[in-house]
Write a protein that holds these residues in place. Structure first.
Motif, mmCIF file in Angstrom:
data_model
loop_
_atom_site.group_PDB
_atom_site.id
_atom_site.type_symbol
_atom_site.label_atom_id
_atom_site.label_comp_id
_atom_site.label_asym_id
_atom_site.label_seq_id
_atom_site.Cartn_x
_atom_site.Cartn_y
_atom_site.Cartn_z
ATOM 1 N N GLY A 1 0.793 -1.226 0.000
ATOM 2 C CA GLY A 1 0.000 0.000 0.000
ATOM 3 C C GLY A 1 0.821 1.270 0.000
ATOM 4 N N VAL A 2 2.081 1.186 -0.440
ATOM 5 C CA VAL A 2 2.955 2.360 -0.466
ATOM 6 C C VAL A 2 2.764 3.087 -1.790
ATOM 7 C CG1 VAL A 2 5.360 3.141 -0.334
ATOM 8 C CG2 VAL A 2 4.589 1.190 1.045
ATOM 9 N N GLU A 3 2.839 4.416 -1.764
ATOM 10 C CA GLU A 3 2.716 5.189 -2.992
ATOM 11 C C GLU A 3 3.817 4.791 -3.983
ATOM 12 O OE1 GLU A 3 0.453 7.177 -3.942
ATOM 13 O OE2 GLU A 3 -0.708 7.442 -2.092
ATOM 14 N N GLY A 4 3.456 4.709 -5.234
ATOM 15 C CA GLY A 4 4.436 4.349 -6.258
ATOM 16 C C GLY A 4 3.764 3.611 -7.404
ATOM 17 N N ASP A 5 4.604 3.014 -8.263
ATOM 18 C CA ASP A 5 4.097 2.285 -9.437
ATOM 19 C C ASP A 5 3.360 1.035 -8.976
ATOM 20 O OD1 ASP A 5 3.597 0.963 -11.764
ATOM 21 O OD2 ASP A 5 5.676 0.863 -12.458
ATOM 22 N N PRO A 6 2.025 0.940 -9.208
ATOM 23 C CA PRO A 6 1.263 -0.204 -8.674
ATOM 24 C C PRO A 6 1.624 -1.521 -9.346
ATOM 25 C CG PRO A 6 -0.116 1.139 -10.111
ATOM 26 C CD PRO A 6 1.170 1.891 -9.933
ATOM 27 N N ASN A 7 2.350 -1.494 -10.489
ATOM 28 C CA ASN A 7 2.718 -2.729 -11.184
ATOM 29 C C ASN A 7 4.100 -3.221 -10.777
ATOM 30 O OD1 ASN A 7 0.339 -2.965 -12.707
ATOM 31 N ND2 ASN A 7 1.093 -1.462 -14.186
ATOM 32 N N THR A 8 4.675 -2.642 -9.737
ATOM 33 C CA THR A 8 6.040 -2.967 -9.323
ATOM 34 C C THR A 8 6.062 -3.369 -7.850
ATOM 35 O OG1 THR A 8 6.962 -1.417 -10.920
ATOM 36 C CG2 THR A 8 8.396 -2.092 -9.114
ATOM 37 N N VAL A 9 6.841 -4.408 -7.550
ATOM 38 C CA VAL A 9 7.164 -4.779 -6.163
ATOM 39 C C VAL A 9 8.671 -4.637 -6.017
ATOM 40 C CG1 VAL A 9 7.213 -6.625 -4.466
ATOM 41 C CG2 VAL A 9 5.182 -6.313 -5.908
ATOM 42 N N ASP A 10 9.135 -3.766 -5.072
ATOM 43 C CA ASP A 10 10.554 -3.492 -4.892
ATOM 44 C C ASP A 10 11.139 -4.385 -3.814
ATOM 45 O OD1 ASP A 10 10.518 -1.470 -6.821
ATOM 46 O OD2 ASP A 10 9.887 0.033 -5.343
ATOM 47 N N LEU A 11 12.413 -4.782 -3.990
ATOM 48 C CA LEU A 11 13.146 -5.570 -3.013
ATOM 49 C C LEU A 11 14.393 -4.781 -2.595
ATOM 50 C CD1 LEU A 11 11.707 -7.706 -5.091
ATOM 51 C CD2 LEU A 11 12.975 -9.384 -3.765
ATOM 52 N N GLU A 12 14.655 -4.774 -1.283
ATOM 53 C CA GLU A 12 15.792 -3.996 -0.760
ATOM 54 C C GLU A 12 16.371 -4.731 0.450
ATOM 55 O OE1 GLU A 12 16.766 0.511 0.876
ATOM 56 O OE2 GLU A 12 14.708 -0.221 0.800
ATOM 57 N N GLY A 13 17.717 -4.925 0.429
ATOM 58 C CA GLY A 13 18.372 -5.574 1.558
ATOM 59 C C GLY A 13 18.361 -4.684 2.790
ATOM 60 N N THR A 14 18.268 -5.321 3.973
ATOM 61 C CA THR A 14 18.211 -4.561 5.226
ATOM 62 C C THR A 14 18.615 -5.451 6.385
ATOM 63 O OG1 THR A 14 16.808 -3.207 6.644
ATOM 64 C CG2 THR A 14 15.779 -5.118 5.616
ATOM 65 N N GLU A 15 19.026 -4.797 7.468
ATOM 66 C CA GLU A 15 19.272 -5.521 8.717
ATOM 67 C C GLU A 15 18.192 -5.221 9.734
ATOM 68 O OE1 GLU A 15 23.144 -4.493 10.073
ATOM 69 O OE2 GLU A 15 24.195 -5.384 8.380
ATOM 70 N N GLU A 16 17.196 -4.424 9.305
ATOM 71 C CA GLU A 16 16.136 -4.028 10.224
ATOM 72 C C GLU A 16 15.191 -5.200 10.495
ATOM 73 O OE1 GLU A 16 14.178 -0.787 8.444
ATOM 74 O OE2 GLU A 16 15.949 0.533 8.426
ATOM 75 N N GLU A 17 14.434 -5.034 11.566
ATOM 76 C CA GLU A 17 13.409 -6.004 11.913
ATOM 77 C C GLU A 17 12.050 -5.473 11.455
ATOM 78 O OE1 GLU A 17 13.925 -8.988 13.135
ATOM 79 O OE2 GLU A 17 16.095 -8.661 13.276
ATOM 80 N N GLY A 18 11.151 -6.341 11.232
ATOM 81 C CA GLY A 18 9.804 -5.939 10.823
ATOM 82 C C GLY A 18 8.908 -7.162 10.617
ATOM 83 N N PRO A 19 7.614 -6.919 10.396
ATOM 84 C CA PRO A 19 6.684 -8.058 10.238
ATOM 85 C C PRO A 19 6.959 -8.796 8.926
ATOM 86 C CG PRO A 19 5.578 -6.002 9.705
ATOM 87 C CD PRO A 19 6.930 -5.616 10.242
ATOM 88 N N ASN A 20 6.951 -10.127 8.996
ATOM 89 C CA ASN A 20 7.126 -10.911 7.769
ATOM 90 C C ASN A 20 5.810 -11.338 7.153
ATOM 91 O OD1 ASN A 20 6.291 -13.104 9.372
ATOM 92 N ND2 ASN A 20 8.397 -13.560 9.959
#
Length: 553
Positions: A520-539
């Motif tokens: 639900g983030v603003e941006g191109d609705p036909n794209t799913v972005d992947l980004e490496g991180t060391e942060e924690e968050g819901p899977n």
């Protein structure tokens, strides 16, 4: 007289033609094709012993033609009218005919019928004639009294026959078995007939002088009929070379003639056991004495031989064990087997198709645009080795599967040369502060329309991501779907984010706890972005609008 006879004959044949034409133009046959078993070709219980060898050879694909099944006989009743084409006009109503028949197919188009009919007819002349056709004693009575005679007759006939019948409507190219059939017939009859004349009123000749022979034909016929006493006491004259059942020239015996006939009919199938038919036949007798009159007033022979036309209704009953015999073959379409086999092959030997694939990449040579791809190399639908990052080095050679475009061109190993930046020296000084997670630039996954299916190209990209994650076990990946304009967009963003995570978990074996679920983030609705991180968050995250949720295929 001749023209009148032909008019009558053509009229009857025209009526028969009208029946045929009506069926052709107004009847729509909706018969569905019968199964092969009902047609009998693959049911061994319907094959005779003498044809069993052919049946077995056909079943074992050793002979191309199926064995002919046994079919039922048909026993039937005949009833109808007889229309004499005689020198003496027939009565107001046609004569009659009745009989029995037995019919058996000889094939799918030809059958044989044995029949026996009894026929009768009467006729009355429309003008006085010379008594030359009367027996001598009766003739002398009329001559001595100076009176003319008006011809009349009562004819009876027994007509045994054998005939061949030719079916015209059971070989059909666009439907199954017929519900009706047109046939032509031709045959022979050893006909027996006996003709009598009402020539005497008691013992005296009739006096026809009171009849107005210039009046209407119907009135004349009625007047003659009413004058006669109906005894028919006098045997008609006979053709002396015609055989009788007793001695030759004996007038009170039945006469025998060799008769040929032709005809046609229309038969309706009432069910597996019965049929109803309408037929007309034309009998050529070669005899001019069926009406008792063969001579004209001047003593010469009349110009035409006597003929008969019959119009019959037939009612046939199919006899035989239905478990061992099919219906009569004239109601079976022999093309049933061919069309059923073409539609759903069960018996044909269909060879296994041979589609060569020289390099074994799964794309047949006729469609392979790269016929020598090395074994094990991933290819696209044209058989060309994949190049995920488009650097010109196929994946099976590429040591850097996802080289950023800013680092093009690449060397022979697919490794790019990225340009130096102003901060390289600072980065070198802070090398010791390099984070634990260094997945580099990860690709974005593209979707089409409103679909959530992972495309083949996207699968290759995700396979590369999985390799990097396996090489960096301390890294997690933010998976971010875009689209927040409305509820449907939010749910589609969730579906696509979930599809990417599920692919990496289920197809690439990456643990689910290494992903952080964003949607639900603003941006191109036909794209799913992947980004490496060391942060924690819901899977994972609950579907925001499950009523719009799409199911994965």
């Amino acid at each position: 007289m001749v023209s009148k006879k032909y008019v009558a004959m053509l009229g009857l044949l025209g009526m028969a033609h009208g029946v045929f034409a009506q069926d052709t133009n107004t009847t729509t046959t909706t018969t569905s094709p019968l199964s092969n078993t009902q047609s009998g070709w693959d049911d061994s219980s319907k094959i005779s012993t003498k044809n069993m060898a052919q049946y077995n050879e056909f079943r074992n694909n050793a002979y191309p033609y199926p064995a002919k099944p046994r079919d039922m006989w048909q026993l039937g009743l005949i009833g109808g009218v007889t229309v004499p084409l005689f020198d003496v006009p027939n009565a107001s109503f046609p004569g009659y005919t009745a009989g029995l028949y037995l019919r058996k197919s000889l094939g799918y188009t030809v059958s044989m019928r044995l029949a026996a009919q009894y026929a009768g007819a009467k006729g009355y002349g429309l003008a006085p004639t010379s008594p030359l056709n009367l027996p001598p004693a009766v003739r002398n009575a009329y001559t001595s009294s100076g009176m003319s005679w008006v011809p009349n007759y009562k004819m009876q006939a027994v007509i045994p026959s054998v005939e061949l019948m030719f079916s015209l409507k059971n070989i059909l190219f666009h439907q199954g078995n017929p519900k009706s059939n047109i046939y032509l017939t031709a045959g022979y009859s050893p006909m027996f007939y006996h003709t009598k004349i009402d020539a005497l009123n008691g013992s005296a000749p009739y006096n026809f002088g009171s009849i107005n022979f210039d009046g209407d034909r119907g009135d004349i016929r009625d007047a003659v009929k009413n004058m006669l006493d109906g005894d028919y006491e006098t045997d008609a004259d006979i053709q002396h070379r015609v055989q009788t059942l007793g001695s030759d020239f004996n007038r009170d015996k039945w006469r025998f003639r060799h008769v040929g006939f032709i005809g046609g009919g229309y038969e309706f199938r009432l069910g597996p056991r019965a049929s109803l038919g309408f037929e007309a036949k034309y009998y050529i007798t070669g005899d001019d004495y069926l009406d008792g009159r063969a001579l004209q007033n001047d003593g010469s022979l009349t110009p035409e031989k006597d003929k008969l036309v019959t119009g019959n209704i037939t009612l046939g009953f199919n006899i035989g064990d239905a478990s061992k015999r099919t219906e009569p073959k004239w109601f079976i379409n022999p093309l049933n087997y061919i069309y059923n086999e073409v539609n759903a092959p069960q018996h044909m030997k269909i060879p296994t198709p041979v589609l060569p694939d020289a390099d074994g990449d799964g794309i047949t040579d006729q469609f392979d645009q790269e016929p020598n791809t090395p074994a094990g190399a991933a290819v696209d639908s044209h058989g060309v080795a994949r190049d995920s990052d488009g650097d010109g080095v196929p994946d099976y050679k590429d040591k850097e599967l996802l080289t950023p475009q800013k680092c093009f061109p690449v060397n022979a190993d697919g490794v790019g040369t990225c340009p130096p930046t102003c901060c390289d020296s600072i980065a070198a000084g802070l090398i010791q502060l390099k984070p634990k997670c260094d997945l580099g630039m990860l690709p974005s996954i593209q979707f089409k329309g409103r679909g959530i299916t992972i495309s083949t190209a996207a699968q290759a990209s995700l396979a590369a991501v999985a390799q990097q994650m396996q090489a960096n076990p301390d890294c997690k990946v933010n998976v971010t779907g875009h689209g927040a304009s409305d509820k449907r967009a939010q749910q589609l963003s969730w579906d696509r984010t979930n599809a990417v995570i599920r692919y990496l978990v289920e197809k690439q074996g990456i643990s689910e706890n290494r992903f952080i679920f964003h949607y639900g983030v603003e941006g191109d609705p036909n794209t799913v972005d992947l980004e490496g991180t060391e942060e924690e968050g819901p899977n994972t995250a609950p579907a925001p609008n499950p009523q719009y949720q799409q199911r994965r295929r």
